[in-house]
Design a protein around this motif. Structure first.
Motif, PDB file in Angstrom:
ATOM      1  N   GLN A 259       0.806  -1.225   0.000  1.00  0.00           N
ATOM      2  CA  GLN A 259       0.000   0.000   0.000  1.00  0.00           C
ATOM      3  C   GLN A 259       0.839   1.276   0.000  1.00  0.00           C
ATOM      4  OE1 GLN A 259      -3.133  -0.448  -0.629  1.00  0.00           O
ATOM      5  NE2 GLN A 259      -2.730  -2.661  -0.491  1.00  0.00           N
ATOM      6  N   ARG A 260       2.152   1.150  -0.037  1.00  0.00           N
ATOM      7  CA  ARG A 260       3.018   2.330  -0.059  1.00  0.00           C
ATOM      8  C   ARG A 260       2.995   2.997  -1.434  1.00  0.00           C
ATOM      9  NH1 ARG A 260       7.701   1.999   3.109  1.00  0.00           N
ATOM     10  NH2 ARG A 260       8.382   3.838   1.931  1.00  0.00           N
ATOM     11  N   ASN A 261       3.133   4.319  -1.453  1.00  0.00           N
ATOM     12  CA  ASN A 261       3.246   5.057  -2.712  1.00  0.00           C
ATOM     13  C   ASN A 261       4.539   4.639  -3.397  1.00  0.00           C
ATOM     14  OD1 ASN A 261       3.766   6.988  -4.727  1.00  0.00           O
ATOM     15  ND2 ASN A 261       2.743   8.609  -3.594  1.00  0.00           N
ATOM     16  N   PHE A 262       4.409   4.162  -4.626  1.00  0.00           N
ATOM     17  CA  PHE A 262       5.570   3.672  -5.363  1.00  0.00           C
ATOM     18  C   PHE A 262       6.674   4.719  -5.438  1.00  0.00           C
ATOM     19  CE2 PHE A 262       7.760   3.332  -9.517  1.00  0.00           C
ATOM     20  CZ  PHE A 262       8.394   2.120  -9.340  1.00  0.00           C
ATOM     21  N   PHE A 263       6.310   5.996  -5.629  1.00  0.00           N
ATOM     22  CA  PHE A 263       7.304   7.037  -5.854  1.00  0.00           C
ATOM     23  C   PHE A 263       7.934   7.559  -4.566  1.00  0.00           C
ATOM     24  CE2 PHE A 263       4.753   7.039  -9.718  1.00  0.00           C
ATOM     25  CZ  PHE A 263       5.757   6.898 -10.663  1.00  0.00           C
ATOM     26  N   THR A 264       7.489   7.041  -3.412  1.00  0.00           N
ATOM     27  CA  THR A 264       8.154   7.389  -2.153  1.00  0.00           C
ATOM     28  C   THR A 264       9.076   6.271  -1.690  1.00  0.00           C
ATOM     29  OG1 THR A 264       6.378   6.505  -0.754  1.00  0.00           O
ATOM     30  CG2 THR A 264       6.189   8.811  -1.468  1.00  0.00           C
ATOM     31  N   LEU A 265       9.121   5.177  -2.436  1.00  0.00           N
ATOM     32  CA  LEU A 265       9.988   4.057  -2.076  1.00  0.00           C
ATOM     33  C   LEU A 265      11.430   4.369  -2.435  1.00  0.00           C
ATOM     34  CD1 LEU A 265       7.826   1.060  -3.393  1.00  0.00           C
ATOM     35  CD2 LEU A 265       7.903   2.007  -1.074  1.00  0.00           C
ATOM     36  N   SER A 266      12.341   3.654  -1.809  1.00  0.00           N
ATOM     37  CA  SER A 266      13.752   3.793  -2.163  1.00  0.00           C
ATOM     38  C   SER A 266      13.987   3.198  -3.541  1.00  0.00           C
ATOM     39  CB  SER A 266      14.625   3.071  -1.136  1.00  0.00           C
ATOM     40  OG  SER A 266      14.466   1.666  -1.253  1.00  0.00           O
ATOM     41  N   GLY A 267      15.151   3.510  -4.127  1.00  0.00           N
ATOM     42  CA  GLY A 267      15.472   2.968  -5.446  1.00  0.00           C
ATOM     43  C   GLY A 267      15.475   1.455  -5.454  1.00  0.00           C
ATOM     44  N   GLY A 268      16.025   0.844  -4.387  1.00  0.00           N
ATOM     45  CA  GLY A 268      16.056  -0.611  -4.313  1.00  0.00           C
ATOM     46  C   GLY A 268      14.673  -1.209  -4.202  1.00  0.00           C
ATOM     47  N   GLU A 269      13.803  -0.565  -3.419  1.00  0.00           N
ATOM     48  CA  GLU A 269      12.435  -1.052  -3.278  1.00  0.00           C
ATOM     49  C   GLU A 269      11.680  -0.957  -4.599  1.00  0.00           C
ATOM     50  OE1 GLU A 269      11.669   0.018   1.460  1.00  0.00           O
ATOM     51  OE2 GLU A 269      11.333   1.538  -0.101  1.00  0.00           O
ATOM     52  N   ARG A 270      11.861   0.153  -5.309  1.00  0.00           N
ATOM     53  CA  ARG A 270      11.199   0.302  -6.598  1.00  0.00           C
ATOM     54  C   ARG A 270      11.707  -0.717  -7.616  1.00  0.00           C
ATOM     55  NH1 ARG A 270      11.642   6.477  -8.012  1.00  0.00           N
ATOM     56  NH2 ARG A 270      12.956   6.586  -6.169  1.00  0.00           N
ATOM     57  N   GLN A 271      12.994  -1.037  -7.516  1.00  0.00           N
ATOM     58  CA  GLN A 271      13.548  -2.043  -8.420  1.00  0.00           C
ATOM     59  C   GLN A 271      12.866  -3.384  -8.208  1.00  0.00           C
ATOM     60  OE1 GLN A 271      15.061  -1.870 -11.260  1.00  0.00           O
ATOM     61  NE2 GLN A 271      17.164  -1.452 -10.674  1.00  0.00           N
ATOM     62  N   LYS A 272      12.605  -3.734  -6.942  1.00  0.00           N
ATOM     63  CA  LYS A 272      11.941  -4.998  -6.642  1.00  0.00           C
ATOM     64  C   LYS A 272      10.478  -4.973  -7.076  1.00  0.00           C
ATOM     65  CE  LYS A 272      13.747  -5.113  -2.371  1.00  0.00           C
ATOM     66  NZ  LYS A 272      14.072  -5.593  -1.004  1.00  0.00           N
ATOM     67  N   VAL A 273       9.820  -3.821  -6.946  1.00  0.00           N
ATOM     68  CA  VAL A 273       8.448  -3.688  -7.441  1.00  0.00           C
ATOM     69  C   VAL A 273       8.420  -3.905  -8.959  1.00  0.00           C
ATOM     70  CG1 VAL A 273       6.509  -2.104  -7.782  1.00  0.00           C
ATOM     71  CG2 VAL A 273       7.686  -2.173  -5.573  1.00  0.00           C
ATOM     72  N   SER A 274       9.396  -3.342  -9.658  1.00  0.00           N
ATOM     73  CA  SER A 274       9.468  -3.512 -11.111  1.00  0.00           C
ATOM     74  C   SER A 274       9.708  -4.967 -11.496  1.00  0.00           C
ATOM     75  CB  SER A 274      10.577  -2.622 -11.689  1.00  0.00           C
ATOM     76  OG  SER A 274      10.297  -1.257 -11.469  1.00  0.00           O
ATOM     77  N   LEU A 275      10.521  -5.669 -10.708  1.00  0.00           N
ATOM     78  CA  LEU A 275      10.748  -7.089 -10.958  1.00  0.00           C
ATOM     79  C   LEU A 275       9.455  -7.878 -10.755  1.00  0.00           C
ATOM     80  CD1 LEU A 275      14.236  -7.961  -9.434  1.00  0.00           C
ATOM     81  CD2 LEU A 275      13.448  -8.507 -11.737  1.00  0.00           C
ATOM     82  N   ALA A 276       8.724  -7.547  -9.684  1.00  0.00           N
ATOM     83  CA  ALA A 276       7.444  -8.224  -9.435  1.00  0.00           C
ATOM     84  C   ALA A 276       6.481  -7.990 -10.597  1.00  0.00           C
ATOM     85  CB  ALA A 276       6.844  -7.726  -8.122  1.00  0.00           C
ATOM     86  N   ARG A 277       6.496  -6.785 -11.123  1.00  0.00           N
ATOM     87  CA  ARG A 277       5.624  -6.476 -12.263  1.00  0.00           C
ATOM     88  C   ARG A 277       6.005  -7.341 -13.464  1.00  0.00           C
ATOM     89  NH1 ARG A 277       4.455  -0.512 -14.997  1.00  0.00           N
ATOM     90  NH2 ARG A 277       3.143  -1.302 -16.683  1.00  0.00           N
TER      91      ARG A 277
END
Length: 343
Positions: A259-277
């Motif tokens: 439920q976190r805002n994607f654009f407030t995540l750290s770079g590493g967290e966003r990278q993992k979100v992109s991998l999940a996608r």
């Protein structure tokens, strides 16, 4: 005689028991029954503390698959010396009816030339056509922006279905440009790109998954889960979509970020979100642009583990462009150095 050692029923090539309870049987040929067993066990919730298999024939390939599947005991009608050695090396109790030096099979010969078990497993999946990835052929590729000399000159490489490649190069060597060419966003000045035998612009939607360099600026409010869900096949049922999203987020270790805002995540967290996608997308060709740029040590380890898992399970074709030389040692994939091509 234990039950798993009893004669196989007519037209049955593989039976698997847990202790004396039959849980799986198959009538297929070659290694297909064992790959069917792998799929069955992935969803099987019953006891499997003493898996015992009876197979018609086993060379090193069958022995390798059985050891990976957790088989504890095996009875084989026709067995090779190489299979016996593998069973014994992995602590599997093995018996047989007829023993020969080597099965007359190309697969047996091929595996005898390999030393890494993951490499053997990948090759077996490729030969069984159980690979998600597609072939990539780049021939004499050149590209230049207007008013600039060739950024990419006479680049050639090929990858089979499920292949892996790291393209190394410092900034300004054309790494991101190459990814845009592979995605069909740019047109080559000369040469050709064929992906699954087609021009990139002719590929079906969802074929290519692209994980870009993560940017730091905040944009619009969208949750991490919503970003992942954008890649799910809209034609699947709501239950299937939820399962795909939940599984991808658990696999990449980001369920707690849903439920976190994607654009407030750290770079590493966003990278993992992109991998999940990309996992939800089931991309057949996965392109990663500088994937370690914003990662701390823990996130980097997670990325390596996910990539390793992908190369053994779904096996998409994966191309990573990076200037991170440590990534070579971390992954041990084939490497193409753009610097050498630029002279």
């Amino acid at each position: 005689m234990n039950r798993y050692q009893e004669p196989l029923a007519e037209n049955t090539t593989l039976c698997v028991y847990n202790h004396d309870e039959l849980i799986f049987s198959d009538a297929g040929r070659w290694l297909h029954p064992l790959f069917a067993l792998e799929k069955f066990l992935a969803g099987y919730t019953g006891p499997k503390d003493c898996l015992s298999a009876h197979d018609t024939a086993a060379g090193k390939a069958a022995a390798l698959l059985m050891s990976r599947l957790g088989i504890k005991r095996a009875h084989i009608n026709l067995i090779s010396e190489t299979a016996i050695a593998h069973y014994q090396a992995h602590g599997i109790e093995v018996s047989w009816e007829k023993r020969i030096p080597l099965l007359a099979c190309k697969t047996e010969t091929l595996l005898s030339e390999m030393g890494d078990e993951d490499q053997m497993y990948r090759e077996l999946k490729r030969r069984a056509k159980l690979v998600q990835g597609i072939a990539v052929e780049v021939a004499d590729l050149s590209f230049s922006y207007p008013g600039q000399p060739n950024l990419i000159s006479n680049l050639s490489f090929s990858l089979p279905e499920g292949g892996r490649l790291i393209i190394q190069g410092d900034n300004g060597k054309g790494k991101t440009t190459l990814l845009n060419l592979l995605m069909g966003k740019l047109k080559a000045s000369a040469g050709s790109i064929l992906i699954d035998g087609r021009d990139p612009g002719q590929l079906p939607a969802r074929t290519i998954g692209y994980i870009r360099q993560q940017q730091t600026q905040q944009q619009f409010p969208v949750s991490a889960r919503e970003v992942v869900s954008m890649a799910v096949n809209p034609d699947s049922s709501k239950e299937e979509q939820k399962w795909e999203i939940d599984t991808a987020m658990r696999r990449t270790g980001i369920a707690h970020l849903a439920q976190r805002n994607f654009f407030t995540l750290s770079g590493g967290e966003r990278q993992k979100v992109s991998l999940a996608r990309s996992l939800c997308q089931k991309a057949r060709l996965l392109l990663l642009d500088e994937p370690t740029s914003f990662l701390d040590a823990k996130s980097r380890r997670t990325l390596i583990e996910i990539l390793h898992s992908l190369t053994l399970q779904e096996m998409p074709t994966i191309i990573i462009v990076t200037h991170d030389k440590e990534l070579e040692a971390d992954l041990c994939w084939p490497i193409l150095h753009l610097e050498a091509l630029h002279g």
